[in-house]
Design a protein around this motif. Structure first.
Motif, mmCIF file in Angstrom:
data_model
loop_
_atom_site.group_PDB
_atom_site.id
_atom_site.type_symbol
_atom_site.label_atom_id
_atom_site.label_comp_id
_atom_site.label_asym_id
_atom_site.label_seq_id
_atom_site.Cartn_x
_atom_site.Cartn_y
_atom_site.Cartn_z
ATOM 1 N N HIS A 146 51.568 29.194 41.025
ATOM 2 C CA HIS A 146 50.399 28.309 41.022
ATOM 3 C C HIS A 146 50.828 26.855 41.188
ATOM 4 O O HIS A 146 50.245 26.102 41.988
ATOM 5 C CB HIS A 146 49.610 28.479 39.719
ATOM 6 C CG HIS A 146 48.433 27.551 39.611
ATOM 7 N ND1 HIS A 146 48.469 26.388 38.871
ATOM 8 C CD2 HIS A 146 47.202 27.594 40.176
ATOM 9 C CE1 HIS A 146 47.313 25.762 38.971
ATOM 10 N NE2 HIS A 146 46.528 26.478 39.753
ATOM 11 N N ALA A 155 45.091 26.189 48.990
ATOM 12 C CA ALA A 155 43.988 26.681 48.161
ATOM 13 C C ALA A 155 43.890 28.205 48.190
ATOM 14 O O ALA A 155 43.496 28.823 47.195
ATOM 15 C CB ALA A 155 42.673 26.060 48.627
ATOM 16 N N SER A 156 44.241 28.817 49.320
ATOM 17 C CA SER A 156 44.194 30.274 49.402
ATOM 18 C C SER A 156 45.248 30.897 48.483
ATOM 19 O O SER A 156 45.003 31.915 47.830
ATOM 20 C CB SER A 156 44.419 30.723 50.848
ATOM 21 O OG SER A 156 44.239 32.118 50.980
ATOM 22 N N GLU A 158 46.343 29.515 45.708
ATOM 23 C CA GLU A 158 45.827 29.352 44.347
ATOM 24 C C GLU A 158 44.822 30.457 44.012
ATOM 25 O O GLU A 158 44.820 30.997 42.899
ATOM 26 C CB GLU A 158 45.170 27.990 44.198
ATOM 27 C CG GLU A 158 46.118 26.806 44.253
ATOM 28 C CD GLU A 158 45.382 25.481 44.098
ATOM 29 O OE1 GLU A 158 44.742 25.287 43.048
ATOM 30 O OE2 GLU A 158 45.432 24.658 45.040
ATOM 31 N N ALA A 159 43.989 30.805 44.978
ATOM 32 C CA ALA A 159 43.010 31.871 44.764
ATOM 33 C C ALA A 159 43.709 33.217 44.572
ATOM 34 O O ALA A 159 43.284 34.040 43.751
ATOM 35 C CB ALA A 159 42.044 31.941 45.953
ATOM 36 N N GLN A 184 36.121 34.172 39.899
ATOM 37 C CA GLN A 184 36.598 32.859 40.344
ATOM 38 C C GLN A 184 37.373 32.985 41.656
ATOM 39 O O GLN A 184 37.189 32.187 42.589
ATOM 40 C CB GLN A 184 37.510 32.235 39.288
ATOM 41 C CG GLN A 184 36.837 31.783 38.011
ATOM 42 C CD GLN A 184 37.859 31.191 37.057
ATOM 43 O OE1 GLN A 184 38.559 30.228 37.385
ATOM 44 N NE2 GLN A 184 37.967 31.771 35.871
ATOM 45 N N ALA A 185 38.248 33.994 41.726
ATOM 46 C CA ALA A 185 39.025 34.204 42.948
ATOM 47 C C ALA A 185 38.104 34.495 44.128
ATOM 48 O O ALA A 185 38.284 33.946 45.225
ATOM 49 C CB ALA A 185 40.010 35.349 42.751
ATOM 50 N N ALA A 187 34.971 33.610 44.579
ATOM 51 C CA ALA A 187 34.256 32.402 44.987
ATOM 52 C C ALA A 187 35.152 31.491 45.825
ATOM 53 O O ALA A 187 34.708 30.904 46.828
ATOM 54 C CB ALA A 187 33.743 31.655 43.753
ATOM 55 N N ARG A 188 36.415 31.373 45.440
ATOM 56 C CA ARG A 188 37.340 30.514 46.189
ATOM 57 C C ARG A 188 37.640 31.091 47.562
ATOM 58 O O ARG A 188 37.680 30.366 48.561
ATOM 59 C CB ARG A 188 38.629 30.324 45.398
ATOM 60 C CG ARG A 188 38.433 29.530 44.117
ATOM 61 C CD ARG A 188 39.753 29.011 43.588
ATOM 62 N NE ARG A 188 39.608 28.376 42.288
ATOM 63 C CZ ARG A 188 40.546 27.639 41.720
ATOM 64 N NH1 ARG A 188 41.706 27.446 42.340
ATOM 65 N NH2 ARG A 188 40.362 27.093 40.528
ATOM 66 N N PHE A 189 37.862 32.398 47.629
ATOM 67 C CA PHE A 189 38.117 33.028 48.925
ATOM 68 C C PHE A 189 36.903 32.875 49.844
ATOM 69 O O PHE A 189 37.052 32.630 51.048
ATOM 70 C CB PHE A 189 38.451 34.506 48.747
ATOM 71 C CG PHE A 189 39.851 34.782 48.260
ATOM 72 C CD1 PHE A 189 40.949 34.214 48.901
ATOM 73 C CD2 PHE A 189 40.070 35.626 47.180
ATOM 74 C CE1 PHE A 189 42.249 34.481 48.469
ATOM 75 C CE2 PHE A 189 41.362 35.896 46.736
ATOM 76 C CZ PHE A 189 42.456 35.315 47.374
ATOM 77 N N ALA A 191 34.672 30.453 49.755
ATOM 78 C CA ALA A 191 34.590 29.050 50.178
ATOM 79 C C ALA A 191 35.585 28.748 51.292
ATOM 80 O O ALA A 191 35.332 27.897 52.161
ATOM 81 C CB ALA A 191 34.833 28.131 48.984
ATOM 82 N N LEU A 192 36.719 29.441 51.276
ATOM 83 C CA LEU A 192 37.760 29.239 52.289
ATOM 84 C C LEU A 192 37.551 30.098 53.522
ATOM 85 O O LEU A 192 38.306 29.990 54.497
ATOM 86 C CB LEU A 192 39.134 29.577 51.680
ATOM 87 C CG LEU A 192 39.628 28.651 50.566
ATOM 88 C CD1 LEU A 192 40.760 29.316 49.797
ATOM 89 C CD2 LEU A 192 40.080 27.322 51.155
#
Length: 309
Positions: A146, A155-156, A158-159, A184-185, A187-189, A191-192
């Motif tokens: 991390h 960011a990917s 981190e997800a 959370q993962a 949502a990040r994926f 968004a990316l």
């Protein structure tokens, strides 16, 4: 098939490069024979990895490392990490861990230029430690991964750390914590627009729902994950989604359908799929045979599963 053509070309280049190394300079041979062999090995090993055929990926990465003969660099680090992942799929934990640690150490020695390789190797090491139930060691690897991904602005990555944390919590039966991390993962994926990440997060969330007795939610998420895996051509991810969907249909009482799905997956899984996944499909096939009155057939499948585990 295209895979067969890639395999044949790779095999021929590797054998030619090995012979050239043994014989020394030969008139008429191209100067970059070894480089061509390594490029084809990279391509074939990546395909085997994505298709979740670790027995093939292990062989290809091993051939690449043999050709490199200890010459450090980005490719050497990538091959070590790839073989570690393949060995983990074969549940060969000790050699997998050794390769992952070697990749981590070499990446650290490379300094700033090795940071991306370091993060990827740490993710594989964390997965290996999870497979061995070494949760503290896995958390340490994920903490460092991390930190590296944050430094890189990845960011990917981190997800993916979040997803692996959630997956670890899932196997510790901490379903509420796992669901929170995986949400959370996801949502990040999303968004990316990382579709592969989205599909794996959905598959892992479905696993949480399955273990928590929410079969309908598990089925919905698995069908979403399977459709995405199929759309992006990730056959390995698709196999895992279909395998868990078969278990979900069994949990819902659709026993004949679950049995057909399990037997179909077994035909593919025997070609070198993740050994734990193969074992779980054998357990499902045996359970279906037991519930449908085919006791001797159940014993056959379950004996094979027990021997494998």
């Amino acid at each position: 098939s295209h895979d067969a053509v890639v395999d044949r070309i790779t095999h021929n280049y590797v054998r030619a490069a090995e012979l050239a190394n043994e014989l020394g300079p030969v008139d008429g041979l191209c100067d970059d024979l070894e480089e061509r062999a390594l490029v084809w090995l990279e391509r074939a090993a990546a395909r085997a990895t994505q298709a979740e055929i670790p027995v093939v990926a292990d062989r290809l990465y091993s051939e690449g490392l043999r050709l490199l003969a200890g010459r450090h660099g980005p490719r050497h680090r990538a091959f070590l990490t790839g073989r570690a992942r393949a060995l983990a799929g074969l549940r060969e934990i000790a050699p997998a861990r050794a390769d992952a640690h070697a990749a981590v150490d070499e990446s650290r020695q490379a300094g700033p230029e090795g940071e991306a390789d370091l993060a990827r190797a740490l993710l594989v090491l964390a997965d290996i430690e999870q497979k061995d139930g070494a949760w503290r060691a896995s958390d340490i690897a994920l903490d460092e991964a991390h930190a590296v991904f944050v430094r890189l602005g990845d960011a990917s990555g981190e997800a993916e750390v979040l997803r692996l944390r959630g997956f670890g919590a899932l196997f510790r039966h901490q379903y509420e914590e796992a669901t929170g991390l995986l949400d959370q993962a996801l949502a990040r994926f999303e968004a990316l627009d990382d579709r592969r990440g989205v599909a794996w997060a959905l598959q892992n969330l479905a696993w949480c729902a399955f273990y928590s007795g929410r079969a309908e939610e598990a089925e919905q998420r698995l069908r979403q994950a399977a459709a995405t895996f199929a759309d992006i051509g990730d056959q390995g991810g698709l196999g895992w989604a279909k395998g868990l969907l078969a278990w979900t249909r069994f949990q819902q009482g659709h026993i004949d359908e679950a049995g057909e799905m399990a037997e179909d997956i077994l035909l593919e899984a025997r070609g070198g799929w993740d050994r734990w996944g193969l074992g779980m499909m054998l357990v499902l096939a045996g359970s279906v045979r037991l519930w449908t009155g085919r006791t001797l057939g159940a014993i056959e499948r379950l004996d094979e599963a027990r021997a494998l585990f």
